[in-house]
Every structure is written in structure tokens, then in C-alpha cells.
Design a protein around this motif. Structure first.
Motif, short mmCIF file in Angstrom:
data_model
loop_
_atom_site.label_atom_id
_atom_site.label_comp_id
_atom_site.label_asym_id
_atom_site.label_seq_id
_atom_site.Cartn_x
_atom_site.Cartn_y
_atom_site.Cartn_z
N VAL A 1 -11.58 28.05 -10.30
CA VAL A 1 -12.77 27.78 -11.11
C VAL A 1 -13.97 28.54 -10.55
O VAL A 1 -14.70 29.21 -11.29
CB VAL A 1 -13.06 26.27 -11.16
CG1 VAL A 1 -14.42 26.00 -11.80
CG2 VAL A 1 -11.97 25.54 -11.93
N GLU A 2 -14.17 28.44 -9.25
CA GLU A 2 -15.33 29.09 -8.62
C GLU A 2 -15.22 30.61 -8.70
O GLU A 2 -16.19 31.30 -9.02
CB GLU A 2 -15.44 28.64 -7.17
CG GLU A 2 -16.63 29.23 -6.44
CD GLU A 2 -16.75 28.73 -5.02
OE1 GLU A 2 -17.63 29.23 -4.29
OE2 GLU A 2 -15.95 27.85 -4.61
N TRP A 3 -14.04 31.13 -8.42
CA TRP A 3 -13.83 32.58 -8.38
C TRP A 3 -13.91 33.21 -9.77
O TRP A 3 -14.50 34.27 -9.96
CB TRP A 3 -12.47 32.86 -7.74
CG TRP A 3 -11.96 34.25 -7.91
CD1 TRP A 3 -12.34 35.37 -7.23
CD2 TRP A 3 -10.95 34.68 -8.83
NE1 TRP A 3 -11.64 36.46 -7.66
CE2 TRP A 3 -10.78 36.07 -8.65
CE3 TRP A 3 -10.18 34.02 -9.80
CZ2 TRP A 3 -9.86 36.80 -9.40
CZ3 TRP A 3 -9.28 34.75 -10.53
CH2 TRP A 3 -9.12 36.12 -10.33
N SER A 4 -13.31 32.57 -10.76
CA SER A 4 -13.17 33.17 -12.09
C SER A 4 -14.49 33.30 -12.85
O SER A 4 -14.60 34.10 -13.78
CB SER A 4 -12.18 32.37 -12.93
OG SER A 4 -12.64 31.05 -13.12
N LYS A 5 -15.49 32.51 -12.48
CA LYS A 5 -16.76 32.54 -13.21
C LYS A 5 -17.54 33.82 -13.00
O LYS A 5 -18.51 34.08 -13.71
CB LYS A 5 -17.61 31.32 -12.84
CG LYS A 5 -17.01 30.02 -13.35
CD LYS A 5 -17.86 28.81 -13.02
CE LYS A 5 -17.23 27.54 -13.57
NZ LYS A 5 -18.04 26.34 -13.28
N ASP B 1 -14.15 24.64 -19.73
CA ASP B 1 -15.23 25.30 -18.98
C ASP B 1 -15.55 26.63 -19.64
O ASP B 1 -14.79 27.59 -19.51
CB ASP B 1 -14.81 25.51 -17.53
CG ASP B 1 -15.97 25.90 -16.63
OD1 ASP B 1 -16.90 26.59 -17.12
OD2 ASP B 1 -15.95 25.51 -15.46
N GLU C 1 -17.46 28.92 -18.98
CA GLU C 1 -17.75 30.05 -18.09
C GLU C 1 -16.49 30.79 -17.67
O GLU C 1 -16.58 31.88 -17.09
CB GLU C 1 -18.51 29.57 -16.86
CG GLU C 1 -19.89 29.01 -17.13
CD GLU C 1 -20.64 28.68 -15.86
OE1 GLU C 1 -21.06 29.63 -15.17
OE2 GLU C 1 -20.77 27.48 -15.55
N ILE C 2 -15.34 30.20 -17.91
CA ILE C 2 -14.08 30.83 -17.51
C ILE C 2 -13.45 31.51 -18.72
O ILE C 2 -13.24 30.86 -19.75
CB ILE C 2 -13.09 29.80 -16.95
CG1 ILE C 2 -13.74 29.03 -15.79
CG2 ILE C 2 -11.82 30.48 -16.47
CD1 ILE C 2 -12.86 27.91 -15.25
N PRO D 1 -9.47 24.35 -7.92
CA PRO D 1 -10.91 24.39 -7.60
C PRO D 1 -11.38 25.78 -7.20
O PRO D 1 -12.47 26.21 -7.57
CB PRO D 1 -11.05 23.39 -6.45
CG PRO D 1 -9.88 22.47 -6.60
CD PRO D 1 -8.76 23.35 -7.10
N ASP D 2 -10.54 26.50 -6.42
CA ASP D 2 -10.90 27.86 -6.00
C ASP D 2 -10.89 28.82 -7.18
O ASP D 2 -11.73 29.72 -7.29
CB ASP D 2 -9.93 28.35 -4.92
CG ASP D 2 -10.00 27.50 -3.66
OD1 ASP D 2 -11.10 27.00 -3.34
OD2 ASP D 2 -8.95 27.33 -3.01
#
Length: 250
Positions: free
Chosen positions: A219-223, A137, A139-140, A216-217
């Protein structure tokens, strides 16, 4: 006959196991030795006669970082031969991102150095796989993925530095912290420490959150963390690497 690789019994037999290629060595005679990190069996050397000569039926399946299911045959003198390899994941997307691929390659090298041969480490194996998936990913930040991978690995083994309170006075609040392989030290106690990485309280909370969030959390937070000082995370990662190598590297 199915056998246990970890058994000392000198028996012939065959097993099927899932795993990943960590290393590949060519011999002067054109054969190949593959170091697989296997589920249930740990890191295991597998011999592939003729693997480095001419046309080779396994092709790129024995490249480092290839995941799959292998059929292994052990002879009476305990030598393991590769009979078949069914590729499940070659991480082709990651292989097209050199800046991120180098992280996975370094992790594979570290696993090969630190893990004991034929010692089961299924949780670390799973952590390695999902960390590689996170690297895909773009974005991370890969540096943050590495912190997550290393800190979780150390936690599994019970040697992770304490990062929630001062290792000296047990204080939980401080404007600045010193992160070391022995834990964190607050403003007052860090004056007595040498080395380490100085981080503010907010930055430390980012590191802690990246370690404890479910995937999953995370991934969303780190972007939304593009602004995080990646050079500081790199220094923090070196602290974790020193912890691993200092206690377990062979």
C-alpha cells in the motif's frame, strides 16, 4: 445436525459458513440460485425459493461481491437452501467507484469459471477479499492490484510464470524481457519466442515487487507509482489470465 458439503453421504443437515456471492441466477419461476464461494467448502450453489419475486427478505444481501455468514440447509437429495445470511461486508465504497468495481466483478466471474465446485480454496478466498480492499484505495492503480491478485493466485496453485530469471537459459540480468505464460525470456532467448509482452528490467522489478511485498508495505510503496505505464500492466495481466484460463477454465 452439522454436515460436510464435500461428503457424498445423502444426509440432511445444516452448516454455517463465511463466504462471498460470486453469481446470482434467476429462474423463470421467480426463484433464485446463488453461487457462494465458501470458506472450508468452496464454491456452492444455494437455492433461494421466491428470491426473485416481490418482497424478498434477504434483499441486496445476495448481490455479487457481498461477503457474509450463511446458514445452509441440505435436503436428503443434496439440494442446498439458504436459511439465513448475515452481511459482514458489502463493499459499498467500492460500489461507488465503477471503474474499480469492474475489476472485482471480473475477478468474481473468473473465480466462478475456474474454481471447481465444492473444492476448498480458503487461501484464494482470502486473497480475493484483501484484493477487493486494495481496490477501495483510489491512490493505488487498480491494474497493479490486479497483477498482484492474479500473480499471487497463480503462485498459490503452483502455476505462476517464472519472473526472476530467463526460462530458457536461467540468466538473471537483461535489459529487456519477454513475459509469457511460460515465464520470462531474456534479450537473447526471446528472439525464439512468439507473443508475450516486452518489458524492461525496471518494469519487471516493479511487477515482482508488487507480487512479493506484504500488504501494508505494498500500500505504501504503490502510491508513488502513478507514472507506471498502465497499458503495459494490462497486457501483462492478460498473460496471467491466459495462464489461468488455459489450464483450469471449464
Amino acid at each position: 445436525m452439522v454436515f460436510d458439503l464435500t461428503s457424498g453421504a445423502q444426509r440432511q443437515g445444516t452448516i454455517r459458513a463465511k463466504g462471498v456471492v460470486l453469481r446470482r441466477l434467476e429462474t423463470t419461476t421467480g426463484d433464485r440460485n446463488i453461487y457462494f464461494f465458501l470458506e472450508k467448502y468452496g464454491p456452492t450453489w444455494i437455492y433461494v425459493p421466491g428470491g426473485g419475486r416481490g418482497k424478498f427478505r434477504f434483499g441486496g444481501a445476495t448481490e455479487p461481491l457481498v461477503w457474509g455468514t450463511v446458514d445452509i440447509y441440505r435436503t436428503s437429495n443434496n439440494r442446498c437452501y439458504l436459511k439465513n445470511l448475515d452481511v459482514k461486508e458489502d463493499f459499498w465504497t467500492l460500489r461507488k467507484m465503477p471503474d474499480r468495481l469492474k475489476f472485482a466483478m471480473e475477478w468474481a466471474k473468473l473465480l466462478a469459471q475456474v474454481l471447481l465446485p465444492q473444492e476448498k480454496n480458503d487461501e484464494v478466498l482470502g486473497l480475493f477479499y484483501w484484493s477487493m480492499k486494495l481496490l477501495e484505495d483510489f491512490e493505488i492503480p487498480p491494474e497493479l492490484v490486479e497483477w498482484r491478485f492474479l500473480s499471487r493466485w497463480l503462485k498459490l496453485w503452483g502455476i505462476a510464470p517464472e519472473t526472476r530469471m530467463c526460462s530458457e537459459c536461467r540468466r538473471q540480468e537483461s535489459k529487456w524481457w519477454l513475459l509469457t505464460s511460460e515465464g520470462i525470456f531474456c534479450d537473447e532467448c526471446k528472439r525464439e519466442q512468439k507473443g508475450g509482452v516486452k518489458v524492461d528490467s525496471f518494469f519487471l522489478s516493479v511487477l515482482n515487487k508488487s507480487s512479493f511485498l506484504k500488504r501494508p508495505d505494498f500500500v505504501e510503496w504503490s502510491k508513488g507509482l502513478d507514472w507506471v505505464q498502465l497499458n503495459v500492466i494490462k497486457k501483462c495481466n492478460r498473460v496471467l489470465l491466459e495462464t489461468l484460463r488455459g489450464k483450469y477454465a471449464t
